[in-house]
Design a protein around this motif. Sequence first.
Motif, PDB file in Angstrom:
ATOM      1  N   GLN A 194     145.079  -2.743  62.040  1.00  0.00           N
ATOM      2  CA  GLN A 194     144.460  -1.576  61.418  1.00  0.00           C
ATOM      3  C   GLN A 194     144.212  -1.895  59.955  1.00  0.00           C
ATOM      4  O   GLN A 194     145.157  -2.101  59.198  1.00  0.00           O
ATOM      5  CB  GLN A 194     145.391  -0.367  61.553  1.00  0.00           C
ATOM      6  N   LEU A 195     142.987  -2.005  59.552  1.00  0.00           N
ATOM      7  CA  LEU A 195     142.663  -2.320  58.171  1.00  0.00           C
ATOM      8  C   LEU A 195     143.051  -1.182  57.247  1.00  0.00           C
ATOM      9  O   LEU A 195     143.110  -0.026  57.649  1.00  0.00           O
ATOM     10  CB  LEU A 195     141.173  -2.583  58.027  1.00  0.00           C
ATOM     11  N   LEU A 196     143.305  -1.512  56.017  1.00  0.00           N
ATOM     12  CA  LEU A 196     143.586  -0.516  54.995  1.00  0.00           C
ATOM     13  C   LEU A 196     142.263  -0.078  54.386  1.00  0.00           C
ATOM     14  O   LEU A 196     141.438  -0.911  54.017  1.00  0.00           O
ATOM     15  CB  LEU A 196     144.481  -1.115  53.908  1.00  0.00           C
ATOM     16  N   THR A 197     142.075   1.222  54.293  1.00  0.00           N
ATOM     17  CA  THR A 197     140.918   1.748  53.576  1.00  0.00           C
ATOM     18  C   THR A 197     141.418   2.363  52.278  1.00  0.00           C
ATOM     19  O   THR A 197     142.468   3.006  52.245  1.00  0.00           O
ATOM     20  CB  THR A 197     140.142   2.809  54.388  1.00  0.00           C
ATOM     21  N   VAL A 198     140.664   2.138  51.206  1.00  0.00           N
ATOM     22  CA  VAL A 198     140.988   2.693  49.900  1.00  0.00           C
ATOM     23  C   VAL A 198     139.726   3.376  49.399  1.00  0.00           C
ATOM     24  O   VAL A 198     138.721   2.725  49.128  1.00  0.00           O
ATOM     25  CB  VAL A 198     141.437   1.598  48.908  1.00  0.00           C
TER      26      VAL A 198
ATOM     27  N   TYR B 289     151.553  -6.756  55.346  1.00  0.00           N
ATOM     28  CA  TYR B 289     151.398  -8.131  54.867  1.00  0.00           C
ATOM     29  C   TYR B 289     149.931  -8.488  54.645  1.00  0.00           C
ATOM     30  O   TYR B 289     149.578  -9.125  53.650  1.00  0.00           O
ATOM     31  CB  TYR B 289     152.040  -9.092  55.871  1.00  0.00           C
ATOM     32  N   GLY B 290     149.085  -8.070  55.557  1.00  0.00           N
ATOM     33  CA  GLY B 290     147.678  -8.441  55.480  1.00  0.00           C
ATOM     34  C   GLY B 290     146.842  -7.614  54.520  1.00  0.00           C
ATOM     35  O   GLY B 290     145.730  -8.001  54.179  1.00  0.00           O
ATOM     36  N   THR B 291     147.358  -6.470  54.064  1.00  0.00           N
ATOM     37  CA  THR B 291     146.539  -5.571  53.245  1.00  0.00           C
ATOM     38  C   THR B 291     147.140  -5.222  51.885  1.00  0.00           C
ATOM     39  O   THR B 291     146.452  -4.644  51.048  1.00  0.00           O
ATOM     40  CB  THR B 291     146.274  -4.256  53.999  1.00  0.00           C
ATOM     41  N   SER B 292     148.402  -5.557  51.668  1.00  0.00           N
ATOM     42  CA  SER B 292     149.073  -5.120  50.442  1.00  0.00           C
ATOM     43  C   SER B 292     148.437  -5.721  49.182  1.00  0.00           C
ATOM     44  O   SER B 292     148.313  -5.033  48.165  1.00  0.00           O
ATOM     45  CB  SER B 292     150.566  -5.425  50.507  1.00  0.00           C
ATOM     46  N   ASP B 293     148.035  -6.976  49.237  1.00  0.00           N
ATOM     47  CA  ASP B 293     147.387  -7.596  48.075  1.00  0.00           C
ATOM     48  C   ASP B 293     146.094  -6.878  47.709  1.00  0.00           C
ATOM     49  O   ASP B 293     145.766  -6.739  46.525  1.00  0.00           O
ATOM     50  CB  ASP B 293     147.087  -9.074  48.329  1.00  0.00           C
ATOM     51  N   GLU B 294     145.369  -6.417  48.705  1.00  0.00           N
ATOM     52  CA  GLU B 294     144.120  -5.687  48.460  1.00  0.00           C
ATOM     53  C   GLU B 294     144.396  -4.388  47.709  1.00  0.00           C
ATOM     54  O   GLU B 294     143.672  -4.043  46.768  1.00  0.00           O
ATOM     55  CB  GLU B 294     143.402  -5.384  49.781  1.00  0.00           C
ATOM     56  N   LEU B 295     145.439  -3.668  48.085  1.00  0.00           N
ATOM     57  CA  LEU B 295     145.761  -2.423  47.390  1.00  0.00           C
ATOM     58  C   LEU B 295     146.146  -2.706  45.936  1.00  0.00           C
ATOM     59  O   LEU B 295     145.668  -2.020  45.028  1.00  0.00           O
ATOM     60  CB  LEU B 295     146.875  -1.657  48.092  1.00  0.00           C
ATOM     61  N   VAL B 296     146.981  -3.692  45.708  1.00  0.00           N
ATOM     62  CA  VAL B 296     147.374  -4.040  44.337  1.00  0.00           C
ATOM     63  C   VAL B 296     146.136  -4.417  43.524  1.00  0.00           C
ATOM     64  O   VAL B 296     145.973  -3.981  42.381  1.00  0.00           O
ATOM     65  CB  VAL B 296     148.430  -5.168  44.319  1.00  0.00           C
ATOM     66  N   ARG B 297     145.242  -5.193  44.112  1.00  0.00           N
ATOM     67  CA  ARG B 297     144.005  -5.586  43.415  1.00  0.00           C
ATOM     68  C   ARG B 297     143.160  -4.367  43.064  1.00  0.00           C
ATOM     69  O   ARG B 297     142.657  -4.239  41.947  1.00  0.00           O
ATOM     70  CB  ARG B 297     143.183  -6.557  44.254  1.00  0.00           C
ATOM     71  N   ARG B 298     143.019  -3.436  44.024  1.00  0.00           N
ATOM     72  CA  ARG B 298     142.211  -2.229  43.779  1.00  0.00           C
ATOM     73  C   ARG B 298     142.821  -1.373  42.673  1.00  0.00           C
ATOM     74  O   ARG B 298     142.100  -0.815  41.851  1.00  0.00           O
ATOM     75  CB  ARG B 298     142.071  -1.413  45.071  1.00  0.00           C
TER      76      ARG B 298
ATOM     77  N   VAL C  78     155.879  -2.002  50.797  1.00  0.00           N
ATOM     78  CA  VAL C  78     156.861  -1.524  49.825  1.00  0.00           C
ATOM     79  C   VAL C  78     156.772  -2.367  48.560  1.00  0.00           C
ATOM     80  O   VAL C  78     156.779  -1.844  47.438  1.00  0.00           O
ATOM     81  CB  VAL C  78     158.285  -1.544  50.420  1.00  0.00           C
ATOM     82  N   SER C  79     156.667  -3.671  48.717  1.00  0.00           N
ATOM     83  CA  SER C  79     156.535  -4.567  47.579  1.00  0.00           C
ATOM     84  C   SER C  79     155.280  -4.232  46.764  1.00  0.00           C
ATOM     85  O   SER C  79     155.305  -4.244  45.530  1.00  0.00           O
ATOM     86  CB  SER C  79     156.482  -6.011  48.066  1.00  0.00           C
ATOM     87  N   ALA C  80     154.186  -3.926  47.451  1.00  0.00           N
ATOM     88  CA  ALA C  80     152.942  -3.555  46.762  1.00  0.00           C
ATOM     89  C   ALA C  80     153.136  -2.270  45.961  1.00  0.00           C
ATOM     90  O   ALA C  80     152.684  -2.174  44.817  1.00  0.00           O
ATOM     91  CB  ALA C  80     151.808  -3.392  47.771  1.00  0.00           C
ATOM     92  N   LEU C  81     153.818  -1.296  46.539  1.00  0.00           N
ATOM     93  CA  LEU C  81     154.065  -0.045  45.825  1.00  0.00           C
ATOM     94  C   LEU C  81     154.931  -0.285  44.582  1.00  0.00           C
ATOM     95  O   LEU C  81     154.697   0.315  43.525  1.00  0.00           O
ATOM     96  CB  LEU C  81     154.714   0.976  46.750  1.00  0.00           C
ATOM     97  N   LEU C  82     155.909  -1.164  44.706  1.00  0.00           N
ATOM     98  CA  LEU C  82     156.739  -1.503  43.548  1.00  0.00           C
ATOM     99  C   LEU C  82     155.922  -2.204  42.462  1.00  0.00           C
ATOM    100  O   LEU C  82     156.092  -1.929  41.272  1.00  0.00           O
ATOM    101  CB  LEU C  82     157.926  -2.370  43.972  1.00  0.00           C
ATOM    102  N   GLN C  83     155.024  -3.104  42.861  1.00  0.00           N
ATOM    103  CA  GLN C  83     154.168  -3.780  41.881  1.00  0.00           C
ATOM    104  C   GLN C  83     153.252  -2.773  41.192  1.00  0.00           C
ATOM    105  O   GLN C  83     153.043  -2.831  39.977  1.00  0.00           O
ATOM    106  CB  GLN C  83     153.348  -4.887  42.537  1.00  0.00           C
ATOM    107  N   ILE C  84     152.715  -1.846  41.953  1.00  0.00           N
ATOM    108  CA  ILE C  84     151.852  -0.811  41.377  1.00  0.00           C
ATOM    109  C   ILE C  84     152.652   0.044  40.396  1.00  0.00           C
ATOM    110  O   ILE C  84     152.163   0.390  39.321  1.00  0.00           O
ATOM    111  CB  ILE C  84     151.220   0.036  42.502  1.00  0.00           C
ATOM    112  N   HIS C  85     153.886   0.363  40.757  1.00  0.00           N
ATOM    113  CA  HIS C  85     154.751   1.121  39.844  1.00  0.00           C
ATOM    114  C   HIS C  85     154.954   0.344  38.537  1.00  0.00           C
ATOM    115  O   HIS C  85     154.859   0.912  37.442  1.00  0.00           O
ATOM    116  CB  HIS C  85     156.095   1.418  40.525  1.00  0.00           C
ATOM    117  N   ARG C  86     155.223  -0.954  38.642  1.00  0.00           N
ATOM    118  CA  ARG C  86     155.392  -1.773  37.433  1.00  0.00           C
ATOM    119  C   ARG C  86     154.111  -1.804  36.601  1.00  0.00           C
ATOM    120  O   ARG C  86     154.158  -1.681  35.367  1.00  0.00           O
ATOM    121  CB  ARG C  86     155.809  -3.198  37.809  1.00  0.00           C
TER     122      ARG C  86
END
Length: 137
Positions: free
Chosen positions: A7-11, A30-39, A68-76
């Motif tokens: 299931q792809l992530l939509t933003v 794993y497959g979509t978290s980098d995309e969210l951080v980039r966006r 979860v790791s992506a959310l933590l990076q976004i928080h930082r």
Amino acid sequence: MTALPHQLLTVTPEVGPFRARLRLGGDLDYGTSDELVRRVRDTLAAQPELKDLHLDCAGLLLCDSMGVSALLQIHRDTTARRVRLHVEDRPAFLDRIMRITGILHLFEEEGGQLPARGGTDEASAEPRTSPGPPPSF
């Protein structure tokens, strides 16, 4: 072995003066978290005057450890920019993951917890004020 469908992530961004909202849908994994951080980083860079970033999680179907790791990076990233991060309309499973991993307090609004969807789930219970023992499975 047959691969499971991914299931792809939509933003979906909604940008206004001093605020931005990113509506999330699908899997944060794993497959979509980098995309969210980039966006999120692109949004922060494009709006230097940004005061509030809202992540609308109503459409999330799954969140794994990389999510979860992506959310933590976004928080930082938002903290470093002095942008208030609002993780809104969290599914009950997301609150549960955040509670178990001990990070829920980072994603609560001033003055209390944002309610989880599906308030009958245990995730809508009051958060612990001390770490306490680890959960047993």
